[in-house]
Design an enzyme around this catalytic site. Structure first.
Site: not given
Ligand code: NI
Length: 666
Positions: A309, A392
């Site tokens: 990420d 997320y």
């Protein structure tokens, strides 16, 4: 940034001019100046900027600045020419207005810019193969379908070699504000070449029914909301106890610099603690250096899910604008972030970093006898930010305590990455959370980079294991146990694992400074929840995210070694980052060293994780270990206001606070 209660404005050119420091992140004008200079150097219509960030000056240059030397301001630029897909790294001297270096980097893929995500979305929607695959699954409202771009990884497919690939997966939605992850369309993966701006392949296998339920989590969708809570208010009528000047934060004895990096997100510099008038450094720089979320389901629509990420998506640019009263409670100060858009225009990310104080229960306490209690409340300084990356949401928290300990905490929430399943048995690599929806098992790894500077000068890391001592004349009762300290002498010894059986931790020791009991001063790194990487050694993600196969790495400091999976993890074959850094096997004793600690969370998905998962916390602590001569928090004042203890029970050194009338304060 809120300007209140003596907290100073922390952005804008005036503030930067007043508090200019070599470690300040680039301002919006600096970002745009760097972009303009790069455009002069490379005048392509299609030059786009991936990152424009401060090139952090060498530690010697920062020290020279502190001694009255000049300030250096350089930008490190990563750009892509979308006309031909070539990637460039630029180094810009902002004061001189010069591009000092402009280097073509063949064979690497920086993370996509937003324009490329938009291109991918457009070409996928227009692709007849993709449309047909969705229609075969009964999805007809194609305009409402949500397409999530996934980093491609590298699975050795020759058709993808050398191309700039994304994998698009799709979700059905009934409304534009629906939960985008309630209704996964399983087994359809559109493989896009971002340079060619075309879909090169549509995977269409492993179909499952599209879940019907919309699984909404917003308040309006709940049949009834609780109404049994009375207000809880946090009041600091005299304002907070911290002071912010530019990017410098002072709170009690703590000193640090706080900023947002476009890739890494929240970064702290020059973390130090003032001890009897002397400012003692602890870390030069601390922050998240990389993260990866490997999924453990082997099916065609899932196996490739390994999001880095930070390095593949950019945590800083994904940072949330925080809201007072919702994200942060109490007297809050915010710092903004600045990132470059693809076009080189500066994007200010408002309220990117939250700084506030929290009451944190009891710091220390002892009751000698009835009526003779000494107790101190714990107050902590919290520096935090949040980023949303697809499904997320991640919170990054640093806590600073009055006893000079530090905690790093990652908070995980948002929505699980779902997969659609039939009504029959499902493999053990996913767990059913709702009708036709399962959550594939996965792990979250966060590599926190701590550029240690414990009391200045060289540091050595020791691994500390506690063992029973052998029975014998010195241990006749078989009860003896003691810690054993093993120095990590070189990088070949530096990839370490946790060990609960020996209570393993690590100490960052400064061999040149002794405490009052004659031992070298130190800070300990105490592991928290973590876990080993489960992907097999030959798995693509295990090669690319080697860092996550251990919990602690130590390297000798090198200014260009920032990222444990390499500068360009997108589509990498692996081997970059920590495996390459440590291959040099540099010595680590009494050196300028960097610790890379890996927080790991094993996420076996529960029904309670759906449709939204409550915050899960994991982290580690840095604790002074002989850094001080005694408990440094003896001088914390007793609670003064609104203490309810009966007369005579509190042994308070009142310092003129009239408000402390026992039992009568309210
Ligand atoms: Ni998870």
């Amino acid at each position: 940034m809120a300007t209140e209660h003596g907290v100073h404005a922390a952005h804008g050119s005036a503030a930067i001019a007043n508090h200019a420091h070599p470690l300040d992140p680039l301002s919006a004008p600096e970002v745009e100046r760097a972009a303009a200079l790069c455009r002069q150097r490379h005048p392509s219509e299609q030059l786009r900027f991936v990152t424009i960030a401060l090139e952090e000056p060498a530690k010697a240059a920062v020290a020279a600045f502190r001694a009255g030397g000049p300030i250096e301001r350089r930008a490190a630029v990563v750009a892509i020419d979308r006309a031909d897909g070539r990637v460039f790294e630029g180094r810009v001297d902002l004061a001189a207005g010069a591009v000092e270096a402009w280097t073509h980097r063949p064979g690497v893929q920086p993370y996509p810019i937003l324009e490329e995500f938009a291109d991918a979305d457009r070409v996928i929607r227009a692709d007849a193969r993709w449309q047909a695959a969705l229609r075969r699954r009964g999805v007809t409202d194609l305009d409402r379908v949500q397409i999530d771009p996934w980093p491609a990884g590298n699975f050795g497919d020759p058709a993808e070699e050398g191309r700039r690939i994304l994998r698009g997966i799709a979700y059905a939605r009934d409304a534009d504000d629906a939960n985008g992850y309630a209704r996964p369309i399983e087994g359809v993966v559109a493989v896009v070449d971002l340079n060619a701006r075309e879909v090169i392949r549509v995977v269409d296998e492993g179909a499952a029914p599209v879940p019907a339920a919309d699984a909404r989590y917003d308040a309006a969708a709940q049949p009834r909301l609780r109404d049994d809570l009375r207000p809880l208010e946090i009041a600091q009528p005299e304002g907070p106890s911290f002071v912010i000047e530019g990017h410098r934060v002072r709170w009690q004895r703590w000193r640090m610099r706080v900023s947002l990096h476009p890739r890494e997100g929240l970064v702290l510099h020059e973390v130090a603690y003032e001890d009897r008038g002397r400012v003692r450094p602890i870390a030069h720089r601390m922050g998240l250096s990389e993260m990866v979320v490997p999924y453990g389901d082997p099916s065609p629509g899932q196996y490739f899910k390994n999001a880095f990420d930070s390095g593949e998506l950019g945590l800083g640019r994904s940072t949330n604008a925080l809201t007072r009263g919702c994200d942060c409670l109490g007297e809050i100060a915010y710092l903004d972030g600045v990132v470059a858009g693809g076009d080189g225009a500066a994007r200010v990310l408002p309220n990117a970093i939250c700084i506030h104080e929290e009451d944190f229960n009891i710091l220390w306490k002892h009751t000698r006898a009835a009526g003779q209690t000494e107790v101190r409340r714990s107050r902590r300084l919290v520096v935090s930010s949040w980023a949303t990356v697809g499904n997320y949401d991640y919170g990054f928290y640093w806590y600073f305590y009055e006893d000079a300990s530090i905690e790093c905490e990652v908070r995980l929430t948002g929505i699980i990455q779902p997969m659609a399943v039939g009504d029959g048995p499902i493999p053990p690599t996913a767990h059913r959370v709702a009708r036709n929806v399962a959550g594939p098992i996965h792990q979250h790894f966060f590599c926190m980079r701590v550029d240690a500077d414990v009391d200045g000068g060289g540091n050595t890391v020791y691994e500390v294991d506690t063992h029973p001592l052998p029975p014998g004349p010195d241990n006749p009762h078989h009860n003896a146990f003691a810690p054993a300290l093993t120095p990590i002498r070189s990088e070949a010894e530096s990839a370490r694992t946790v060990n609960a059986a020996t209570g393993r931790h690590w100490r960052i020791v400064n061999p040149s400074r002794l405490n009052a009991v004659g031992e070298p001063v130190a800070y300990a790194l105490l592991p928290g929840e973590t876990v080993a990487m489960m992907a097999g050694e030959e798995a693509a993600v295990a090669r690319r995210a080697t860092f996550a196969r251990r919990q602690l790495w130590v390297t000798q400091h090198a200014p260009d070694e920032l990222y444990p999976a390499g500068t360009y993890p997108s589509m990498s074959k692996g081997g970059d980052g920590l495996p390459a850094f440590t291959a040099a096997n540099r010595p680590l004793e009494d050196r300028d060293i960097v610790l890379w600690y890996v927080i790991g969370v094993n996420h076996i998905v529960r029904p309670e994780d759906f449709p939204i998962t409550s915050v899960h916390r994991a982290g580690f602590a840095l604790k002074p270990w002989g850094f001080f001569d005694a408990n440094p928090a003896l001088d914390v004042a007793p609670p003064a206001a609104a203490c309810d203890c009966p007369p005579g029970e509190c042994v308070h050194g009142h310092d003129g606070h009239e408000g402390h009338a026992h039992g009568a304060a309210r």
